[in-house]
Design a protein around this motif. Structure first.
Motif, PDB file in Angstrom:
ATOM      1  N   ASN A  24      -8.230   8.735  -0.709  1.00  0.00           N
ATOM      2  CA  ASN A  24      -8.276   9.003   0.374  1.00  0.00           C
ATOM      3  C   ASN A  24      -7.432   8.430   1.689  1.00  0.00           C
ATOM      4  O   ASN A  24      -6.943   8.824   2.362  1.00  0.00           O
ATOM      5  CB  ASN A  24      -9.903   8.780   1.227  1.00  0.00           C
ATOM      6  N   LEU A  25      -6.419   7.730   0.853  1.00  0.00           N
ATOM      7  CA  LEU A  25      -5.630   7.460   1.703  1.00  0.00           C
ATOM      8  C   LEU A  25      -4.431   8.557   1.819  1.00  0.00           C
ATOM      9  O   LEU A  25      -3.111   8.078   2.201  1.00  0.00           O
ATOM     10  CB  LEU A  25      -4.751   5.721   1.159  1.00  0.00           C
ATOM     11  N   ALA A  26      -4.235   9.638   0.922  1.00  0.00           N
ATOM     12  CA  ALA A  26      -3.338  10.495   1.121  1.00  0.00           C
ATOM     13  C   ALA A  26      -2.568  10.502   2.481  1.00  0.00           C
ATOM     14  O   ALA A  26      -0.804  10.918   2.626  1.00  0.00           O
ATOM     15  CB  ALA A  26      -3.338  11.577   0.970  1.00  0.00           C
ATOM     16  N   GLN A  27      -3.608  11.077   3.305  1.00  0.00           N
ATOM     17  CA  GLN A  27      -2.513  10.641   5.588  1.00  0.00           C
ATOM     18  C   GLN A  27      -1.912   9.412   6.026  1.00  0.00           C
ATOM     19  O   GLN A  27      -1.343  10.018   5.604  1.00  0.00           O
ATOM     20  CB  GLN A  27      -3.521  11.406   5.797  1.00  0.00           C
ATOM     21  N   ARG A  28      -2.337   8.318   5.357  1.00  0.00           N
ATOM     22  CA  ARG A  28      -1.959   7.577   5.913  1.00  0.00           C
ATOM     23  C   ARG A  28      -0.528   6.940   4.474  1.00  0.00           C
ATOM     24  O   ARG A  28       0.167   6.355   5.693  1.00  0.00           O
ATOM     25  CB  ARG A  28      -2.906   6.648   5.065  1.00  0.00           C
ATOM     26  N   VAL A  29      -0.618   7.668   3.371  1.00  0.00           N
ATOM     27  CA  VAL A  29       1.111   7.433   2.561  1.00  0.00           C
ATOM     28  C   VAL A  29       1.959   8.691   3.053  1.00  0.00           C
ATOM     29  O   VAL A  29       2.565   8.150   3.548  1.00  0.00           O
ATOM     30  CB  VAL A  29       0.608   7.914   1.258  1.00  0.00           C
TER      31      VAL A  29
ATOM     32  N   THR B  93       5.950  13.381  -7.085  1.00  0.00           N
ATOM     33  CA  THR B  93       4.790  13.018  -7.464  1.00  0.00           C
ATOM     34  C   THR B  93       4.840  14.143  -5.294  1.00  0.00           C
ATOM     35  O   THR B  93       5.247  14.061  -5.451  1.00  0.00           O
ATOM     36  CB  THR B  93       4.716  11.926  -6.809  1.00  0.00           C
ATOM     37  N   THR B  94       2.876  13.628  -5.783  1.00  0.00           N
ATOM     38  CA  THR B  94       2.225  14.072  -4.043  1.00  0.00           C
ATOM     39  C   THR B  94       1.860  13.283  -3.293  1.00  0.00           C
ATOM     40  O   THR B  94       1.611  11.413  -3.912  1.00  0.00           O
ATOM     41  CB  THR B  94       1.247  14.382  -4.855  1.00  0.00           C
ATOM     42  N   TYR B  95       1.734  13.059  -2.173  1.00  0.00           N
ATOM     43  CA  TYR B  95       1.220  11.862  -1.290  1.00  0.00           C
ATOM     44  C   TYR B  95      -0.519  11.893  -1.887  1.00  0.00           C
ATOM     45  O   TYR B  95      -1.096  10.499  -2.190  1.00  0.00           O
ATOM     46  CB  TYR B  95       0.700  12.345  -0.011  1.00  0.00           C
ATOM     47  N   GLY B  96      -0.977  12.901  -2.986  1.00  0.00           N
ATOM     48  CA  GLY B  96      -2.567  12.519  -3.301  1.00  0.00           C
ATOM     49  C   GLY B  96      -2.347  11.255  -4.324  1.00  0.00           C
ATOM     50  O   GLY B  96      -3.463  10.492  -4.242  1.00  0.00           O
ATOM     51  N   ALA B  97      -1.161  11.613  -5.498  1.00  0.00           N
ATOM     52  CA  ALA B  97      -1.080  10.737  -6.015  1.00  0.00           C
ATOM     53  C   ALA B  97      -0.452   9.495  -5.934  1.00  0.00           C
ATOM     54  O   ALA B  97      -0.827   8.289  -6.682  1.00  0.00           O
ATOM     55  CB  ALA B  97       0.200  11.151  -7.562  1.00  0.00           C
ATOM     56  N   ILE B  98       0.154   9.433  -4.615  1.00  0.00           N
ATOM     57  CA  ILE B  98       0.393   7.712  -4.428  1.00  0.00           C
ATOM     58  C   ILE B  98      -0.538   7.116  -4.139  1.00  0.00           C
ATOM     59  O   ILE B  98      -0.761   5.784  -4.576  1.00  0.00           O
ATOM     60  CB  ILE B  98       1.437   7.888  -3.536  1.00  0.00           C
ATOM     61  N   ALA B  99      -1.298   8.089  -3.595  1.00  0.00           N
ATOM     62  CA  ALA B  99      -2.570   7.890  -3.018  1.00  0.00           C
ATOM     63  C   ALA B  99      -3.417   6.815  -3.827  1.00  0.00           C
ATOM     64  O   ALA B  99      -4.215   5.647  -4.039  1.00  0.00           O
ATOM     65  CB  ALA B  99      -3.645   8.431  -1.908  1.00  0.00           C
TER      66      ALA B  99
END
Length: 187
Positions: A129-134, A116-122
């Motif tokens: 917009n939480l992708a970086q925090r993820v 999966t991707t950071y964006g998908a988890i966000a």
């Protein structure tokens, strides 16, 4: 032995933490420092890990033999590296903040052989917009491999950050790669 698919378990959080202890587990990817808290694994770290445990937080050194949790962890990791295990049953205790715990729970739910991707988890958390925090939470996962942060890749499919090193991330993903995908690769 057939493929194991039992879900990993997380013990209830005790009001007072049990004393910690640690050992070294030899694996195909190098030695891993395993940290236990009571009957749960609280850390699994590669040499040179980006976010090692805090000084003084790993407890006394112990031998793997005679410690049921470390023996189970060693056995399950060995089965995983032999391709005989797709999920872990060793209990974990992570003690992150509420956001990190949500991210780590989502990591634990990523099926073997998938990414999966950071964006998908966000997005799953309700805010793209939480992708970086993820990404920060993924990078601070204290229990490598068992909580499969290696299954998170960049939005373009690239291998991005891994606290244990990108070469190890690539090897873990290759180990989990479905046979039909591996056979179709030209390299």
């Amino acid at each position: 032995m057939g493929m194991m698919t039992t879900n990993q378990t997380k013990p209830s959080t005790p009001s007072a933490r049990a004393p910690r202890r640690h050992t070294t587990l030899a694996t195909e990817l190098g030695d891993l420092m395993a940290v236990a808290e009571g009957e749960a694994l609280a850390g699994l770290y590669f040499p040179g890990h980006w976010h090692p445990p805090a000084v003084g937080s790993i407890g006394a050194p112990v031998a793997v033999s005679g410690d049921g949790l470390f023996e189970s962890t060693r056995r399950e990791l060995s089965e995983y590296f032999r391709g005989e295990r797709t999920a872990f049953t060793v209990p974990t205790a992570t003690h992150g903040d509420a956001f990190s715990e949500k991210v780590w729970d989502l990591l634990a739910a990523i099926p073997y052989g998938t990414t999966t991707t950071y964006g998908a988890i966000a997005r799953e958390l309700g805010n793209v917009n939480l992708a970086q925090r993820v990404g920060q939470a993924v990078g601070h996962n204290p229990v490598s491999i068992l909580i499969p942060c290696h299954r998170v890749i960049g939005s373009d499919g690239s291998l991005t950050g891994y606290a244990g090193g990108l070469d190890r991330k690539a090897r873990l993903l290759g180990l989990e790669e479905p046979p039909e995908v591996a056979e179709s690769r030209l390299f």
